[in-house]
Write an enzyme that holds these catalytic residues in place. Structure first.
Site, PDB file in Angstrom:
ATOM      1  N   MET A  33      49.596  64.227  64.583  1.00 54.25           N
ATOM      2  CA  MET A  33      48.207  64.637  64.337  1.00 54.25           C
ATOM      3  C   MET A  33      47.759  65.612  65.433  1.00 54.25           C
ATOM      4  SD  MET A  33      46.235  61.540  62.500  1.00 54.25           S
ATOM      5  CE  MET A  33      45.736  60.647  63.936  1.00 54.25           C
ATOM      6  N   GLY A  34      48.722  66.196  66.157  1.00 52.00           N
ATOM      7  CA  GLY A  34      48.386  67.145  67.222  1.00 52.00           C
ATOM      8  C   GLY A  34      47.951  66.423  68.482  1.00 52.00           C
ATOM      9  N   HIS A  40      55.152  62.870  72.337  1.00 51.34           N
ATOM     10  CA  HIS A  40      55.535  63.637  71.145  1.00 51.34           C
ATOM     11  C   HIS A  40      56.767  64.496  71.438  1.00 51.34           C
ATOM     12  CE1 HIS A  40      51.088  63.166  70.248  1.00 51.34           C
ATOM     13  NE2 HIS A  40      51.632  62.774  69.119  1.00 51.34           N
ATOM     14  N   ASP A 151      53.579  52.959  68.266  1.00 47.49           N
ATOM     15  CA  ASP A 151      52.960  52.476  67.025  1.00 47.49           C
ATOM     16  C   ASP A 151      54.041  51.679  66.277  1.00 47.49           C
ATOM     17  OD1 ASP A 151      50.254  53.881  67.030  1.00 47.49           O
ATOM     18  OD2 ASP A 151      51.652  55.497  67.456  1.00 47.49           O
TER      19      ASP A 151
HETATM   20  O1  PAF Z   1      51.376  58.438  64.416  1.00 48.64           O
HETATM   21  C1  PAF Z   1      50.672  59.396  64.021  1.00 48.64           C
HETATM   22  O2  PAF Z   1      50.389  60.347  64.774  1.00 48.64           O
HETATM   23  C2  PAF Z   1      50.142  59.404  62.603  1.00 48.64           C
HETATM   24  O3  PAF Z   1      49.827  58.117  62.169  1.00 48.64           O
HETATM   25  C3  PAF Z   1      51.084  60.111  61.600  1.00 48.64           C
HETATM   26  C4  PAF Z   1      52.403  59.373  61.469  1.00 48.64           C
HETATM   27  C5  PAF Z   1      51.340  61.542  62.053  1.00 48.64           C
HETATM   28  C6  PAF Z   1      50.441  60.155  60.222  1.00 48.64           C
HETATM   29  O4  PAF Z   1      49.241  60.864  60.228  1.00 48.64           O
END
Ligand code: PAF
Length: 282
Positions: A33-34, A40, A151
């Site tokens: 989601m940026g 990331h 997550d």
């Molecule tokens: O983990 C995230 O950033 C979001 O839940 C995802 C997997 C990109 C879905 O919008």
């Protein structure tokens, strides 16, 4: 010829992915989601180790936010994010303007590992995640996709969905990346003020101590209650859960059994910001 890096159109994206496929490339996908951080980038690094082409997406998915959550204020800096992705060796960024048509009316009902824990506090969340991830999978058509273990319930929910719905995509998990004091990296950490940030750094220590107590033989109920007490004592506003669950099914466990891998998971609120963390119990 230099390949275009940022794609906003699904048709152009597919043409590029299929061109790669025809020349024998494999694709690993990292949906985001940026508001990118080193966590990331570790997913991109893992993707690069497993496939010849790496695709990331940036889309702040409205269906996983409930009314009153931070959809409108979620940090957005797509230009900076794209630069970071390029530097990390990502081959293509999918940056759709919108993912839902005016008449969108299809939902995905998730069960199994999606039940309990996060769902007890954010009942809308995994249906929204499952929907956007399915749509993104259909656009990108990757061979594999990488999700962070921070997550953890999301990772298992996606894994179950992909298996249940026969999606030909391998789901890989990647370890949590932490700040120097152990706070799990998250885009939402930037909401914390100075005091909140200091308090937040305690969560990982309490998680570790609770895991050790359980491994040393303290029963799960007592260890969880002690951890909840410690979280509040550290300055957190409230605790959503401290729970032990089976590593694969996420079934809640009240006893740690030898030979049954388990995970300790925590969610708590710090100065109005909701934080989650987890670790393996082994
Ligand atoms: O983990 C995230 O950033 C979001 O839940 C995802 C997997 C990109 C879905 O919008």
């Amino acid at each position: 010829m230099r390949t275009k890096f940022i794609f906003t159109s699904n048709t152009d994206l597919r043409a590029q992915i299929w061109a790669w496929r025809r020349s024998g490339e494999t694709t690993a996908f990292v949906p985001t989601m940026g508001a990118l951080h080193p966590g990331h980038l570790s997913l991109i690094a893992k993707a690069k180790r497993h496939a010849s082409k790496v695709v990331a997406s940036i889309y702040v998915n409205e269906t996983q936010f409930a009314k009153g959550e931070d959809l409108n204020t979620y940090p957005r800096n797509h230009e900076q994010d794209c630069k970071m992705l390029k530097q990390a060796g990502c081959d293509l960024v999918y940056l759709p303007k919108s993912m839902y048509g005016d008449h969108h009316s299809t939902t995905i009902n998730v069960g199994g590992p999606a039940l309990g824990l996060e769902t007890a506090h954010r009942p809308h969340f995994f249906a929204g995640v499952a929907l956007i991830v399915t749509k993104l999978f259909n656009c990108v058509q990757p061979d594999m996709a990488i999700f962070g273990e921070k997550d953890y319930q999301q990772l298992l929910t996606i894994r179950r969905m992909v298996s249940d719905l026969d999606m030909p995509i391998q789901i890989l998990g990647a370890p949590i990346v932490r700040e120097l004091d152990g706070l799990a990296m998250s885009s939402r950490n930037q909401y914390l003020d100075e005091t909140g940030r200091m308090i937040a750094g305690q969560l990982n220590l309490i998680l570790g101590a609770c895991a050790k107590n359980i491994m040393d033989g303290t029963d799960i109920k007592t260890a969880s209650q002690n951890a909840q007490h410690d979280i509040i004592k550290a300055g957190f506003d409230s605790v959503d859960y401290v729970a032990v669950a089976d590593t694969k099914s996420l079934e809640l466990l009240s006893k740690k059994r030898k030979g049954r891998p388990a995970r300790l998971l925590i969610a708590a609120h710090c100065k109005g910001i909701r934080l989650i963390d987890n670790c393996a119990l082994n």
